[in-house]
Design an enzyme around this catalytic site. Structure first.
Site, PDB file in Angstrom:
ATOM      1  N   GLU A 167       5.295   0.152  -3.605  1.00 44.33           N
ATOM      2  CA  GLU A 167       4.554   1.264  -4.191  1.00 44.33           C
ATOM      3  C   GLU A 167       5.029   2.650  -3.749  1.00 44.33           C
ATOM      4  O   GLU A 167       4.277   3.404  -3.100  1.00 44.33           O
ATOM      5  CB  GLU A 167       3.053   1.134  -3.863  1.00 44.33           C
ATOM      6  CG  GLU A 167       2.430  -0.156  -4.360  1.00 44.33           C
ATOM      7  CD  GLU A 167       0.912  -0.172  -4.204  1.00 44.33           C
ATOM      8  OE1 GLU A 167       0.370   0.733  -3.553  1.00 44.33           O
ATOM      9  OE2 GLU A 167       0.270  -1.077  -4.750  1.00 44.33           O
ATOM     10  N   GLU A 352       0.559  -7.935  -6.238  1.00 51.35           N
ATOM     11  CA  GLU A 352      -0.765  -7.684  -5.647  1.00 51.35           C
ATOM     12  C   GLU A 352      -1.779  -7.611  -6.779  1.00 51.35           C
ATOM     13  O   GLU A 352      -1.494  -7.031  -7.837  1.00 51.35           O
ATOM     14  CB  GLU A 352      -0.837  -6.341  -4.895  1.00 51.35           C
ATOM     15  CG  GLU A 352      -0.123  -6.319  -3.584  1.00 51.35           C
ATOM     16  CD  GLU A 352      -0.244  -4.969  -2.870  1.00 51.35           C
ATOM     17  OE1 GLU A 352      -1.230  -4.232  -3.106  1.00 51.35           O
ATOM     18  OE2 GLU A 352       0.666  -4.656  -2.092  1.00 51.35           O
TER      19      GLU A 352
HETATM   20  C1  FCB Z   1      -2.234  -1.270  -2.545  1.00 47.13           C
HETATM   21  C2  FCB Z   1      -1.484  -1.459  -1.249  1.00 47.13           C
HETATM   22  C3  FCB Z   1      -2.091  -2.480  -0.327  1.00 47.13           C
HETATM   23  C4  FCB Z   1      -3.610  -2.423  -0.331  1.00 47.13           C
HETATM   24  C5  FCB Z   1      -4.119  -2.442  -1.736  1.00 47.13           C
HETATM   25  C6  FCB Z   1      -5.629  -2.456  -1.835  1.00 47.13           C
HETATM   26  O1  FCB Z   1      -1.992   0.007  -3.050  1.00 47.13           O
HETATM   27  O2  FCB Z   1      -0.158  -1.840  -1.507  1.00 47.13           O
HETATM   28  O3  FCB Z   1      -1.554  -2.292   0.959  1.00 47.13           O
HETATM   29  O4  FCB Z   1      -4.032  -1.330   0.371  1.00 47.13           O
HETATM   30  O5  FCB Z   1      -3.631  -1.358  -2.466  1.00 47.13           O
END
Ligand code: FCB
Length: 456
Positions: A167, A352
């Site tokens: 990210e 994620e």
């Molecule tokens: C993302 C991050 C991760 C976590 C989630 C909720 O942006 O990569 O580390 O904090 O959000």
């Protein structure tokens, strides 16, 4: 692939974490401090002054955590490596004890039949490098490639999936523009420079990998589809700008060779000119792309909020998670299909996806988390819909395996499939973890069960 079970047999069913959020013992065995260690120890930066000093104590309990993954039936695990454990000064001398931790972790995963996906940078820059300017220093690309090479040489025989950056958008927006994440800078002139050097660093590491790596390497971005609040020209234009800033900023240069045309307008005087040859470098072919998806944004033109923050239209409260993020599963299908059509064809992973909800243990110790269970079910169905529509989706990683240190929110937000009692470090798989285990066991079949996700 049958109609009801479209997940390929080799689909990766995983969970994700990151080093600073779970490991604890940040200075153990000769590690150097990271910017997150320093930021969390600066008064006023994190909720209740929480730090990652203990976190989930995973640095010492990793074997138990790997056994837990096995128990849940995961066949993949995405973790990140702490740069300053390996290179306490960020460059130069390698700390063999820091490297040893990740070698043991990877070996434990492989012993249990769990495929590791290793992220090189999940926000914890060595503090020593920040003192040299961090991502604002053009040399950062070379520092990063040097660090990456140490890992490739040590672990490429065992790690099949490498991620350069997690990210970059958040690194820049939170760390250099709004100052809410480490290193805490608030400077519109710094943001595009940091972004550019992150992209150069990503590409330089990919080049280093091509020279000696044999497996696969990619990038992980956070994407949030943008939908206009109305069809007015003003809202449609605001939506395009929001999409450029969030979704195309880091993908257009990597896949198409240049920044989105909206960015100079968005940054105004803060937008610099970049050396043309950089764009050739940044456009390194990738083996896959990882997408982190949490929510969507409904965009309304709002002069007060502009630039850099298109207005958010609030939806009904019960449709939001603890962090006030709207639950919108359809957005996952939409964004996967958008990526495949704009940048593809290329293998994709959901690296994620998850939700913050607080569900305390019941009297018998069990943890029921119906909203997370439903979130998981609905987003897995949304991923399946994209697969059915032809997207080359290879795996799904739930965020997160464990409740953990949620950056500036400290321990106030719980994303885990597994509950962590921070006083005792006791782990309790929540109902969502059991549900995920059922889904994995049945190759996705449990997503259609009558009571899947606990609607009742
Ligand atoms: C993302 C991050 C991760 C976590 C989630 C909720 O942006 O990569 O580390 O904090 O959000």
């Amino acid at each position: 692939m049958s109609a009801s079970l479209p997940f390929p047999a080799d689909f990766l069913w995983g969970a994700a974490t990151s080093a600073y959020q779970i490991e604890g013992s940040p200075l153990a065995d000769g590690a150097g401090p990271s910017i997150w260690h320093e930021f969390a120890h600066t008064p006023g930066r994190t909720r209740d002054g929480d730090t990652g000093d203990m976190a989930c104590d995973h640095y010492r309990r990793y074997r138990d955590d790997v056994a837990l993954m096995r128990e849940l039936g995961l066949n993949a695990y995405r973790f990140s490596v702490s740069w300053s454990r390996l290179l306490p000064e960020g460059r130069g001398c390698v700390n063999p004890r820091g490297l040893g931790f990740y070698e043991r972790l990877v070996d434990a995963l492989l012993e249990h039949g769990i495929q590791p996906m290793a992220t090189l940078y999940h926000w914890d820059l060595p503090a020593a490098l920040d003192r040299l300017g961090g991502w604002l220093n053009p040399d950062s690309a070379h520092w990063f490639a040097e660090y990456a090479q140490v890992l490739f040489r040590a672990l490429d025989d065992r790690v099949e999936l490498w991620v350069t950056l997690n990210e970059p958008w958040v690194v820049v927006d939170g760390g250099y523009l709004h100052g809410v994440l480490a290193p805490g800078q608030r400077n519109p002139f710094a943001a595009p420079v940091a972004a550019h050097h992150l992209l150069r660093a990503h590409a330089t590491a990919v080049q280093a990998y091509r020279a000696e790596g044999r497996q696969r390497i990619g990038l992980v971005v956070n994407l949030e589809p943008k939908y206009p609040a109305t069809e007015t020209v003003a809202d449609l234009n605001a939506t395009m700008r929001a999409d450029a800033y969030w979704n195309r900023y880091y993908l257009d240069p990597v896949f198409l060779g240049g920044y989105p045309p909206e960015l100079p307008e968005i940054f105004g005087a803060a937008w610099p000119t970049f050396p043309e040859p950089d764009f050739e470098l940044i456009r390194q072919p990738l083996d896959f792309l990882g997408i982190n998806y949490y929510s969507r944004q409904v965009v309304r033109h709002d002069v007060d909020d502009w630039p850099l923050n298109a207005g958010r239209v609030r939806q009904a409260r019960q449709t939001h998670t603890g962090l006030d993020w709207e639950v919108y599963p359809q957005g996952l299908t939409d964004i996967l299909e958008w990526v495949a059509s704009r940048y593809g064809p290329l293998p994709l992973y959901v690296t994620e996806n998850g939700a913050a909800f607080y569900d305390p243990p019941q009297a018998d110790g069990a943890v029921d988390d119906p909203l997370r269970r439903r979130y998981l079910r609905d987003h897995l169905r949304a991923a399946r819909a994209a697969l059915r529509n032809g997207v080359d989706l290879r795996g799904y990683f739930a965020w997160s395996l464990l409740d953990n240190f949620e950056w500036a929110h400290g321990y106030s937000q719980r994303f885990g499939l597994v509950h962590v009692d921070y006083a005792t470090q006791r782990r309790t798989p929540k109902a969502s973890a059991r549900f995920y285990a059922d889904v994995i066991r049945g190759g996705g079949g449990a997503l259609d069960a009558e009571d899947a996700g606990g609607d009742g």
